[in-house]
Design an enzyme around this catalytic site. Structure first.
Site, PDB file in Angstrom:
ATOM      1  N   LYS A   1       0.734  -1.061  -0.155  1.00 45.80           N
ATOM      2  CA  LYS A   1       0.159   0.051  -0.110  1.00 45.80           C
ATOM      3  C   LYS A   1       0.763   1.091   0.001  1.00 45.80           C
ATOM      4  O   LYS A   1       0.696   2.372  -0.850  1.00 45.80           O
ATOM      5  CB  LYS A   1      -0.942  -0.112   1.044  1.00 45.80           C
ATOM      6  CG  LYS A   1      -2.057   1.053   1.393  1.00 45.80           C
ATOM      7  CD  LYS A   1      -2.847   1.160   2.498  1.00 45.80           C
ATOM      8  CE  LYS A   1      -3.401   2.178   2.632  1.00 45.80           C
ATOM      9  NZ  LYS A   1      -4.401   2.272   3.873  1.00 45.80           N
TER      10      LYS A   1
ATOM     11  N   GLU B   1      10.591  -4.562   4.698  1.00 44.46           N
ATOM     12  CA  GLU B   1      10.508  -5.979   4.119  1.00 44.46           C
ATOM     13  C   GLU B   1      10.217  -6.230   2.748  1.00 44.46           C
ATOM     14  O   GLU B   1      10.952  -6.852   1.859  1.00 44.46           O
ATOM     15  CB  GLU B   1       9.413  -6.941   5.009  1.00 44.46           C
ATOM     16  CG  GLU B   1       9.890  -6.853   6.495  1.00 44.46           C
ATOM     17  CD  GLU B   1       9.220  -5.858   7.176  1.00 44.46           C
ATOM     18  OE1 GLU B   1       8.809  -4.887   6.665  1.00 44.46           O
ATOM     19  OE2 GLU B   1       9.104  -6.030   8.567  1.00 44.46           O
TER      20      GLU B   1
ATOM     21  N   GLY C   1      -4.830  -1.712   4.977  1.00 38.76           N
ATOM     22  CA  GLY C   1      -4.153  -3.119   4.944  1.00 38.76           C
ATOM     23  C   GLY C   1      -4.665  -4.272   4.682  1.00 38.76           C
ATOM     24  O   GLY C   1      -4.915  -5.368   3.927  1.00 38.76           O
ATOM     25  N   ARG C   2      -5.208  -4.362   6.015  1.00 37.23           N
ATOM     26  CA  ARG C   2      -5.828  -5.745   6.325  1.00 37.23           C
ATOM     27  C   ARG C   2      -7.231  -5.906   5.921  1.00 37.23           C
ATOM     28  O   ARG C   2      -8.038  -7.045   6.151  1.00 37.23           O
ATOM     29  CB  ARG C   2      -5.843  -5.993   7.690  1.00 37.23           C
ATOM     30  CG  ARG C   2      -6.479  -4.659   8.687  1.00 37.23           C
ATOM     31  CD  ARG C   2      -5.913  -4.873  10.148  1.00 37.23           C
ATOM     32  NE  ARG C   2      -6.321  -3.664  10.950  1.00 37.23           N
ATOM     33  CZ  ARG C   2      -5.734  -2.609  10.913  1.00 37.23           C
ATOM     34  NH1 ARG C   2      -4.598  -2.455  10.497  1.00 37.23           N
ATOM     35  NH2 ARG C   2      -6.203  -1.502  11.720  1.00 37.23           N
TER      36      ARG C   2
ATOM     37  N   GLU D   1      -4.604  -6.756  14.745  1.00 40.12           N
ATOM     38  CA  GLU D   1      -4.187  -5.427  14.380  1.00 40.12           C
ATOM     39  C   GLU D   1      -5.276  -4.307  14.186  1.00 40.12           C
ATOM     40  O   GLU D   1      -5.174  -3.071  14.609  1.00 40.12           O
ATOM     41  CB  GLU D   1      -3.712  -5.252  12.865  1.00 40.12           C
ATOM     42  CG  GLU D   1      -2.677  -4.303  12.688  1.00 40.12           C
ATOM     43  CD  GLU D   1      -1.989  -4.418  11.391  1.00 40.12           C
ATOM     44  OE1 GLU D   1      -2.379  -4.089  10.318  1.00 40.12           O
ATOM     45  OE2 GLU D   1      -0.801  -4.859  11.543  1.00 40.12           O
TER      46      GLU D   1
ATOM     47  N   HIS E   1      -5.541 -33.122  17.650  1.00 42.92           N
ATOM     48  CA  HIS E   1      -4.421 -33.968  18.045  1.00 42.92           C
ATOM     49  C   HIS E   1      -3.310 -33.214  18.450  1.00 42.92           C
ATOM     50  O   HIS E   1      -2.129 -33.682  18.550  1.00 42.92           O
ATOM     51  CB  HIS E   1      -3.892 -34.963  16.825  1.00 42.92           C
ATOM     52  CG  HIS E   1      -4.863 -35.977  16.415  1.00 42.92           C
ATOM     53  ND1 HIS E   1      -5.146 -37.004  17.089  1.00 42.92           N
ATOM     54  CD2 HIS E   1      -5.795 -35.885  15.756  1.00 42.92           C
ATOM     55  CE1 HIS E   1      -6.048 -37.669  16.690  1.00 42.92           C
ATOM     56  NE2 HIS E   1      -6.798 -37.026  15.701  1.00 42.92           N
TER      57      HIS E   1
ATOM     58  N   LYS F   1       9.537  -1.049  14.151  1.00 43.08           N
ATOM     59  CA  LYS F   1       9.977  -0.673  12.835  1.00 43.08           C
ATOM     60  C   LYS F   1      11.275   0.030  13.093  1.00 43.08           C
ATOM     61  O   LYS F   1      12.392   0.118  12.326  1.00 43.08           O
ATOM     62  CB  LYS F   1       8.969  -0.139  11.916  1.00 43.08           C
ATOM     63  CG  LYS F   1       7.815  -0.891  11.381  1.00 43.08           C
ATOM     64  CD  LYS F   1       7.240  -0.345  10.311  1.00 43.08           C
ATOM     65  CE  LYS F   1       5.903  -0.880  10.049  1.00 43.08           C
ATOM     66  NZ  LYS F   1       4.689  -0.181   9.274  1.00 43.08           N
TER      67      LYS F   1
END
Ligand code: F6P
Length: 550
Positions: free
Chosen positions: A211, A217, A273-274, A359, A390, A514
């Site tokens: 965005k 990253e 973003g999410r 978030e 399990h 960050k």
């Protein structure tokens, strides 16, 4: 109303009434609720589009639901909902509209931000995406050397990765199986290395999804991908245009990176973003499943948007799910919420929801800038159900924590399973139904004794039950159903944020890490003195340098 005059949530009469009601229900077991209310199993259900939502196995009565709805009314959840759909700037700390719902609005809808109808731009980008996706799928779009694109690598992180990666897995049976898709997010070089090591660069397209186009990253991985491609192809910068496209709101940064802005697919600052995988961020998904299936998915989102916008409070599914979460988090002290899909294709679903929920609602300061005095967003966790059975279900069944859970399952297996494997579906779903049954009703000591279990083992083999679950059942995991599910959770998260009076659409909590990482990097690489470093971190950095032989 200003902050000072607004009654704090935990001082409202509606909150107090719920707290009192909780005490009254303290000794009530789900077994009692079912015994007292025949028809509860089919009565406490909702149908939203293709989703059958069963909330009968919750520690609630009609009175609980009424009181919860009163809390929603007192906090004006539906007023904020209308403001969101209208395009008001409800993301107060960033002064932005919150309009992911516009991403799936029909062509003729009118939704204005700052006096401008945003719907035509949404559809223009969708059309451009469809054109590009078709050209890649048909082989018309070729790489620098003229070879057909066969591999698509999405590079992004957070909302620019989790959504497309999750939806690609979810809709695998709809994807073009001749194309290979990879999703790279981690700045750990191993991620990109493993993603490209067996790919032919001539046949590889990189989609750089960011965005802001400043996320370290993503830009680091994108730069490494560009270096890999150009060196493998022994080509110059001119090869980039055929192998790199960008999904972003930031034209300038995209251009600085060297991507032709004609190959940029735009979205807008009113898409969080999410909340973005149904925007241009979904380009990799659209290439995988084709534009028609992508549009089907958008229609699934739209269906639940409309439900959320218009259904009365009594039958409004996102409102109900949000309120149930409030009930356990704020009145039972539940700390977490499990989401347990009984579909292998939903293996990344919960990871996606973690960002969506945590978030959004992992906040402890309210919209008025005051510390909340109540719990906010839960820890969301889970993996596909049978595997979990399990691993960690033991703790849900017999541990000391209350963990409300959502069970998501489908009546039909996906379309292209081999016939032999189709037969396994009933076994999968028998587990699905058995688990919520066991969690709710447990097994009494009397029932254990009746099986002849030695007395000393009776406590160990007893299941107290009374663990609340929601069951969401649909016929099949289609693109539309996936859209419906995601919109359901988006709006559930919205409801909770509205009640807690927090801004669900900012994410300041990710900033400090960050900044510190940026400051620390020179200390790791060059041994630079980083001023103001605490003693613990300083010692760790020294150890790291020693281990790396620096
Ligand atoms: O984690 C913080 C965050 O800003 C997320 O909200 C976002 O989805 C992610 O980083 C990636 O951001 P971008 O798409 O700008 O690269």
């Amino acid at each position: 109303m200003n902050a000072e005059s607004r009654t704090r949530l935990n001082q409202t009469p509606e909150w107090t009434a719920l707290a009192k009601h909780r005490e009254e229900l303290a000794d009530t077991h789900l077994r009692d609720l079912f015994a007292a209310g025949p028809g509860r199993g089919s009565g406490y259900t909702l149908q939203v589009g293709d989703l059958h939502v069963d909330y009968s196995k919750h520690l609630v009565t009609d009175e609980t639901l009424r009181l919860l709805r009163e809390l929603a009314a007192a906090t004006d959840v539906l007023g904020l909902r209308d403001a969101m759909f209208r395009g008001d700037k409800i993301n107060v700390t960033e002064d932005r509209a919150v309009l992911h719902t516009a991403l799936r609005a029909p062509r003729d809808a009118v939704i204005e931000v700052d006096g401008e109808n945003v719907v035509p731009a949404v559809h223009a980008v969708l059309d451009k995406m469809a054109d590009f996706a078709n050209r890649v799928r048909s082989g018309e779009w070729t790489g620098h050397t003229g070879k057909r694109i066969k591999n698509i690598v999405n590079i992004g992180i957070g909302g620019s990765d989790l959504g497309p990666a999750m939806a690609y897995e979810a809709l695998r049976s709809y994807t073009d199986r001749d194309l290979t898709f990879r999703f790279v997010s981690n700045v750990d070089g191993a991620d990109l290395h493993e993603a490209v090591r067996d790919l032919d660069p001539e046949e590889t397209l990189f989609i750089i999804a960011s965005k802001t186009f400043t996320t370290i990253e993503t830009i680091t991985n994108a730069t490494s991908a560009r270096n890999w491609l150009l060196s493998e192809l022994r080509a110059g910068q001119e090869a980039v245009a055929k192998h790199f496209v960008a999904l972003s709101t930031n034209t300038e940064k995209v251009s600085d990176f060297g991507i032709d802005t004609a190959n940029m697919f735009e979205f807008w600052d009113w898409v969080g973003g999410r909340y973005s995988y149904d925007s241009a961020i979904g380009l990799s998904l659209m290439i995988a499943i084709g534009p028609d299936h992508f549009r089907e998915m958008l229609n699934g989102f739209l269906l639940v948007d409309e439900h959320f916008r218009t259904a009365p409070a009594e039958s409004n599914a996102p409102l109900l799910l949000g309120l149930l979460g409030i009930w356990y988090g704020n009145f039972f002290g539940a700390q977490s919420h499990a989401v347990l899909p009984y579909s292998h294709y939903l293996s990344k679903f919960t990871a996606y929801l973690q960002q969506l929920d945590m978030e959004s609602n992992g906040k402890s300061v309210d919209r008025d800038g005051r510390e909340t005095e109540w719990q906010t967003g839960p820890v969301v966790w889970g993996t596909p159900g049978t595997n979990g059975q399990h691993a960690y279900y033991q703790l849900i069944h017999q541990g000391t924590k209350l963990i409300p859970a959502d069970f998501i399952g489908f009546a039909e297996p996906v379309a292209d399973l081999q016939p032999g494997l189709v037969d396994q579906h009933d076994l999968l779903m028998a587990n699905f139904f058995a688990q919520t049954q066991a969690l709710a009703f447990g097994k009494t000591p009397e029932a254990v004794r009746a099986e002849g279990v030695p007395e000393e083992l009776v406590p160990h083999k007893t299941f107290k039950g009374n663990h609340p679950t929601t069951t969401i059942l649909a016929r099949e995991l289609t693109p539309s159903v996936l859209g419906q599910l995601i919109a359901l959770y988006e709006h559930k998260v919205f409801v909770q944020g509205a009640i807690w009076n927090i801004d669900s659409f900012d994410q300041w909590g990710v900033e400090l890490g960050k900044v510190l990482a940026k400051r620390l990097e020179p200390a790791l690489t060059d041994g630079e003195d980083v001023s103001g470093l605490d003693e613990s971190t300083m010692a760790l950095v020294a150890k790291y340098r020693e281990l790396r032989g620096r």
